[in-house]
Design a protein around this motif. Structure first.
Motif, PDB file in Angstrom:
ATOM      1  N   SER A  20     101.871 -22.444  52.232  1.00  0.00           N
ATOM      2  CA  SER A  20     102.183 -21.367  53.178  1.00  0.00           C
ATOM      3  C   SER A  20     102.119 -19.978  52.542  1.00  0.00           C
ATOM      4  O   SER A  20     102.232 -18.978  53.244  1.00  0.00           O
ATOM      5  N   VAL A  21     101.966 -19.915  51.227  1.00  0.00           N
ATOM      6  CA  VAL A  21     101.825 -18.633  50.528  1.00  0.00           C
ATOM      7  C   VAL A  21     100.504 -18.653  49.757  1.00  0.00           C
ATOM      8  O   VAL A  21      99.933 -19.708  49.522  1.00  0.00           O
ATOM      9  N   SER A  22     100.033 -17.481  49.365  1.00  0.00           N
ATOM     10  CA  SER A  22      98.748 -17.426  48.679  1.00  0.00           C
ATOM     11  C   SER A  22      98.851 -17.020  47.214  1.00  0.00           C
ATOM     12  O   SER A  22      97.866 -17.051  46.493  1.00  0.00           O
ATOM     13  N   LEU A  23     100.039 -16.654  46.774  1.00  0.00           N
ATOM     14  CA  LEU A  23     100.213 -16.195  45.398  1.00  0.00           C
ATOM     15  C   LEU A  23     101.167 -17.125  44.654  1.00  0.00           C
ATOM     16  O   LEU A  23     102.191 -17.533  45.194  1.00  0.00           O
ATOM     17  N   VAL A  64     101.708 -17.469  31.114  1.00  0.00           N
ATOM     18  CA  VAL A  64     101.880 -17.441  32.567  1.00  0.00           C
ATOM     19  C   VAL A  64     100.985 -16.349  33.144  1.00  0.00           C
ATOM     20  O   VAL A  64     100.952 -15.231  32.622  1.00  0.00           O
ATOM     21  N   ARG A  65     100.276 -16.678  34.229  1.00  0.00           N
ATOM     22  CA  ARG A  65      99.416 -15.711  34.894  1.00  0.00           C
ATOM     23  C   ARG A  65      99.638 -15.805  36.411  1.00  0.00           C
ATOM     24  O   ARG A  65      99.632 -16.904  36.973  1.00  0.00           O
ATOM     25  N   PRO A  66      99.817 -14.671  37.083  1.00  0.00           N
ATOM     26  CA  PRO A  66      99.859 -14.709  38.550  1.00  0.00           C
ATOM     27  C   PRO A  66      98.438 -14.870  39.087  1.00  0.00           C
ATOM     28  O   PRO A  66      97.505 -14.247  38.569  1.00  0.00           O
ATOM     29  N   VAL A  67      98.267 -15.724  40.082  1.00  0.00           N
ATOM     30  CA  VAL A  67      96.943 -15.983  40.654  1.00  0.00           C
ATOM     31  C   VAL A  67      97.061 -16.275  42.143  1.00  0.00           C
ATOM     32  O   VAL A  67      98.097 -16.715  42.631  1.00  0.00           O
ATOM     33  N   ASP A  68      95.974 -16.031  42.853  1.00  0.00           N
ATOM     34  CA  ASP A  68      95.858 -16.456  44.248  1.00  0.00           C
ATOM     35  C   ASP A  68      95.451 -17.921  44.256  1.00  0.00           C
ATOM     36  O   ASP A  68      94.746 -18.376  43.360  1.00  0.00           O
ATOM     37  N   HIS A  69      95.895 -18.642  45.272  1.00  0.00           N
ATOM     38  CA  HIS A  69      95.546 -20.058  45.358  1.00  0.00           C
ATOM     39  C   HIS A  69      95.319 -20.466  46.802  1.00  0.00           C
ATOM     40  O   HIS A  69      95.699 -19.756  47.731  1.00  0.00           O
ATOM     41  N   VAL A  70      94.729 -21.633  46.939  1.00  0.00           N
ATOM     42  CA  VAL A  70      94.585 -22.283  48.224  1.00  0.00           C
ATOM     43  C   VAL A  70      94.776 -23.782  47.989  1.00  0.00           C
ATOM     44  O   VAL A  70      94.447 -24.287  46.913  1.00  0.00           O
ATOM     45  N   VAL A 101      93.234 -30.387  31.550  1.00  0.00           N
ATOM     46  CA  VAL A 101      94.292 -29.839  30.715  1.00  0.00           C
ATOM     47  C   VAL A 101      95.589 -29.789  31.527  1.00  0.00           C
ATOM     48  O   VAL A 101      95.563 -29.496  32.725  1.00  0.00           O
ATOM     49  N   VAL A 102      96.709 -30.117  30.899  1.00  0.00           N
ATOM     50  CA  VAL A 102      97.991 -30.119  31.601  1.00  0.00           C
ATOM     51  C   VAL A 102      98.439 -28.682  31.854  1.00  0.00           C
ATOM     52  O   VAL A 102      98.433 -27.843  30.948  1.00  0.00           O
ATOM     53  N   VAL A 103      98.818 -28.411  33.106  1.00  0.00           N
ATOM     54  CA  VAL A 103      99.316 -27.102  33.507  1.00  0.00           C
ATOM     55  C   VAL A 103     100.515 -27.292  34.424  1.00  0.00           C
ATOM     56  O   VAL A 103     100.746 -28.378  34.950  1.00  0.00           O
ATOM     57  N   ALA A 104     101.241 -26.216  34.630  1.00  0.00           N
ATOM     58  CA  ALA A 104     102.268 -26.165  35.668  1.00  0.00           C
ATOM     59  C   ALA A 104     101.882 -25.032  36.608  1.00  0.00           C
ATOM     60  O   ALA A 104     101.262 -24.048  36.189  1.00  0.00           O
ATOM     61  N   TYR A 105     102.217 -25.197  37.873  1.00  0.00           N
ATOM     62  CA  TYR A 105     101.945 -24.166  38.862  1.00  0.00           C
ATOM     63  C   TYR A 105     103.202 -23.961  39.680  1.00  0.00           C
ATOM     64  O   TYR A 105     103.825 -24.933  40.123  1.00  0.00           O
ATOM     65  N   GLU A 106     103.600 -22.703  39.866  1.00  0.00           N
ATOM     66  CA  GLU A 106     104.831 -22.395  40.596  1.00  0.00           C
ATOM     67  C   GLU A 106     104.537 -21.368  41.672  1.00  0.00           C
ATOM     68  O   GLU A 106     103.772 -20.432  41.461  1.00  0.00           O
ATOM     69  N   ALA A 107     105.122 -21.580  42.832  1.00  0.00           N
ATOM     70  CA  ALA A 107     105.071 -20.606  43.921  1.00  0.00           C
ATOM     71  C   ALA A 107     106.430 -20.615  44.599  1.00  0.00           C
ATOM     72  O   ALA A 107     107.153 -21.628  44.564  1.00  0.00           O
TER      73      ALA A 107
END
Length: 152
Positions: free
Chosen positions: A25-28, A41-47, A75-81
């Motif tokens: 429901s969010v794009s960032l 950590v990097r802020p990014v747009d997502h879908v 590669v192992v990553v984490a993603y947070e929104a």
């Protein structure tokens, strides 16, 4: 509410499907990966694309080169929104841990470019990274309905 009183908060764990629904429901969001053995950590747009998180990046980005050098699992990553009100501290937060792979198929890359338009890229975002969720956790921060007295 009287001065010195705050609303009591409640933390509700979210299920996998609800957490991904909110993330979509969010794009960032923020991607977390390892760079020179340290977390970055990097802020990014997502879908969300068929249950995966897809971000766009550029050729020289640290994540792009890191995802390129991995084996078939990624590669192992984490993603947070999240969407948390800065005044009430109410809202939600979702963290996804999974494997990121560089999208190399030209047809899929072109399709992703159509799905995800970056807001204001500083460099051309000609690459894409797909994150396949392995672990999805989320919390809803809500009021309990009662007030509690604070000291201060």
């Amino acid at each position: 509410m009287a001065a010195g009183e705050t609303r009591a908060h409640r933390r509700i764990e979210l299920g996998h499907a609800e957490a991904l629904r909110l993330l979509g429901s969010v794009s960032l969001g923020r991607i977390v990966f390892t760079r020179q053995a340290l977390p970055t950590v990097r802020p990014v747009d997502h879908v969300l694309d068929d249950g995966d998180i897809v971000i766009r990046t550029h050729e020289g980005a640290a994540l792009t080169s890191h995802a390129q050098q991995t084996d078939s699992t990624g590669v192992v990553v984490a993603y947070e929104a999240d969407a948390i009100d800065p005044d009430t501290h109410l809202g939600w937060s979702v963290v996804v841990t999974g494997y990121a792979q560089l999208v190399t198929d030209p047809v899929e890359l072109e399709r992703i470019r159509g799905l995800l338009q970056p807001r204001a890229p500083m460099e051309p975002l000609d690459q894409a990274v797909r994150i396949r969720p392995e672990l999805v956790t989320g919390v809803l921060l809500t009021e309990t309905g009662g007030a509690s007295r604070t000291t201060g």
